[in-house]
Motif scaffolding. Structure first.
Motif, mmCIF file in Angstrom:
data_model
loop_
_atom_site.group_PDB
_atom_site.id
_atom_site.type_symbol
_atom_site.label_atom_id
_atom_site.label_comp_id
_atom_site.label_asym_id
_atom_site.label_seq_id
_atom_site.Cartn_x
_atom_site.Cartn_y
_atom_site.Cartn_z
ATOM 1 N N LEU A 183 -89.323 10.699 -46.693
ATOM 2 C CA LEU A 183 -88.679 11.544 -47.847
ATOM 3 C C LEU A 183 -88.935 12.935 -46.250
ATOM 4 O O LEU A 183 -90.035 13.186 -45.755
ATOM 5 N N SER A 184 -87.930 13.376 -46.098
ATOM 6 C CA SER A 184 -87.473 14.688 -45.510
ATOM 7 C C SER A 184 -86.886 15.772 -45.876
ATOM 8 O O SER A 184 -85.486 15.952 -45.911
ATOM 9 N N ALA A 229 -90.657 21.874 -45.829
ATOM 10 C CA ALA A 229 -91.429 21.040 -45.021
ATOM 11 C C ALA A 229 -91.925 20.405 -45.925
ATOM 12 O O ALA A 229 -93.276 20.060 -45.722
ATOM 13 N N VAL A 230 -91.028 19.442 -46.665
ATOM 14 C CA VAL A 230 -91.584 17.881 -46.734
ATOM 15 C C VAL A 230 -91.701 16.871 -45.803
ATOM 16 O O VAL A 230 -90.377 17.272 -45.576
ATOM 17 N N ASP A 231 -91.915 16.421 -45.649
ATOM 18 C CA ASP A 231 -92.461 15.600 -44.284
ATOM 19 C C ASP A 231 -92.835 14.024 -44.880
ATOM 20 O O ASP A 231 -94.314 14.614 -44.609
ATOM 21 N N ILE A 270 -83.241 10.893 -46.316
ATOM 22 C CA ILE A 270 -83.942 9.537 -46.755
ATOM 23 C C ILE A 270 -83.713 8.506 -46.296
ATOM 24 O O ILE A 270 -83.108 8.110 -45.958
ATOM 25 N N THR A 271 -84.824 8.340 -45.320
ATOM 26 C CA THR A 271 -84.714 7.306 -44.363
ATOM 27 C C THR A 271 -84.872 5.905 -44.820
ATOM 28 O O THR A 271 -86.212 5.441 -45.667
ATOM 29 N N ARG A 272 -84.029 4.717 -44.851
ATOM 30 C CA ARG A 272 -84.574 3.347 -45.528
ATOM 31 C C ARG A 272 -84.649 2.609 -44.424
ATOM 32 O O ARG A 272 -84.873 2.791 -43.514
ATOM 33 N N GLU A 273 -85.152 1.534 -45.142
ATOM 34 C CA GLU A 273 -85.472 0.400 -44.748
ATOM 35 C C GLU A 273 -84.853 -0.415 -43.383
ATOM 36 O O GLU A 273 -84.928 -0.907 -42.361
#
Length: 240
Positions: free
Chosen positions: A94-95, A100-102, A171-174
């Protein structure tokens, strides 16, 4: 921080509590009933450093039937982009640049009492996703929870309540796809009067709910009195 907690209406923090969440029964019907099972999410992250401080809280909910789809409002589009819906794929990261969330994801399940278990309180930079609900980018409301703080200090969703409408969440997914959501609104709800139907209801398009604790902290019960919820909808996707 304590997780978001909602009342136990008949209709997803205390390390011994959990929270509830729903998603369709065939995955459509289960999520509908599931999502309303979700009740209110409680992500407990107590700032209390006393020995009996509870490490985390849960999300409550025990609806007896799927709630109707909420009437669309300016904050929650009726059909933000149904044609952008993606296939199911587990979220990996999650970004949220604006705050500033990573952070990486961990799957969340339901506890014995039907509440959604909060993310582990030992990791301050970790978010949880209700694994039996919609995946981010899939049609439906994907539920993501994170602590606002823990006994050791600020946590991943410390600044969630300061997020502004229009902010982007990635959101980076699989499957290698990055799903981008736009924030519609960020609201604070009392745990005693949490709008389960609005937050957990199934949706015809890909949406996202980011949830943490908020409001005042009650040292007697070692829990926050409210939950902060960010509502967002899918606007685009791309290969990582």
């Amino acid at each position: 921080m304590t997780a978001p907690q909602s009342p136990q209406p008949n209709p997803s923090p205390d390390p011994t509590k959990e929270a509830a969440v729903p998603r369709p029964v065939g995955r459509g019907l289960i999520w509908a009933v599931s999502a309303f099972l979700l009740g209110a999410i409680l992500v407990y992250n107590s700032v209390d450093t006393s020995a009996d401080a509870k490490p985390q809280s849960s999300y409550a909910a025990t609806p007896t039937a799927a709630a109707p789809t909420p009437t669309p409002t300016p904050e929650t589009p009726a059909s933000s982009a149904p044609d952008l819906a993606l296939a199911r794929s587990v979220p990996k990261r999650l970004s949220i640049p604006e705050i500033a969330v990573d952070a990486p994801f961990t799957p969340l399940t339901l506890g014995p009492n039907g509440q959604l278990n909060a993310p582990p309180a030992g990791d301050k930079n970790l978010v949880g996703w209700y694994q039996d609900g919609a995946t981010p980018g899939e049609r439906g409301a994907a539920i993501v929870a994170g602590h606002v703080d823990t006994k050791t200090g600020p946590a991943v969703f410390l600044q969630l309540e300061t997020l502004k409408p229009g902010a982007l969440v990635e959101i980076t997914r699989e499957d290698g796809i990055v799903a981008t959501f736009k924030v519609d609104s960020v609201e604070t709800f009392s745990k005693a009067n949490f709008p389960n139907d609005r937050v957990y209801a199934d949706t015809p398009d890909p949406q996202l709910r980011l949830i943490t604790c908020g409001g005042s902290y009650d040292h007697k019960v070692k829990d926050y009195m409210a939950n902060v919820v960010a509502f967002a909808h899918l606007v685009s996707s791309r290969r990582a």
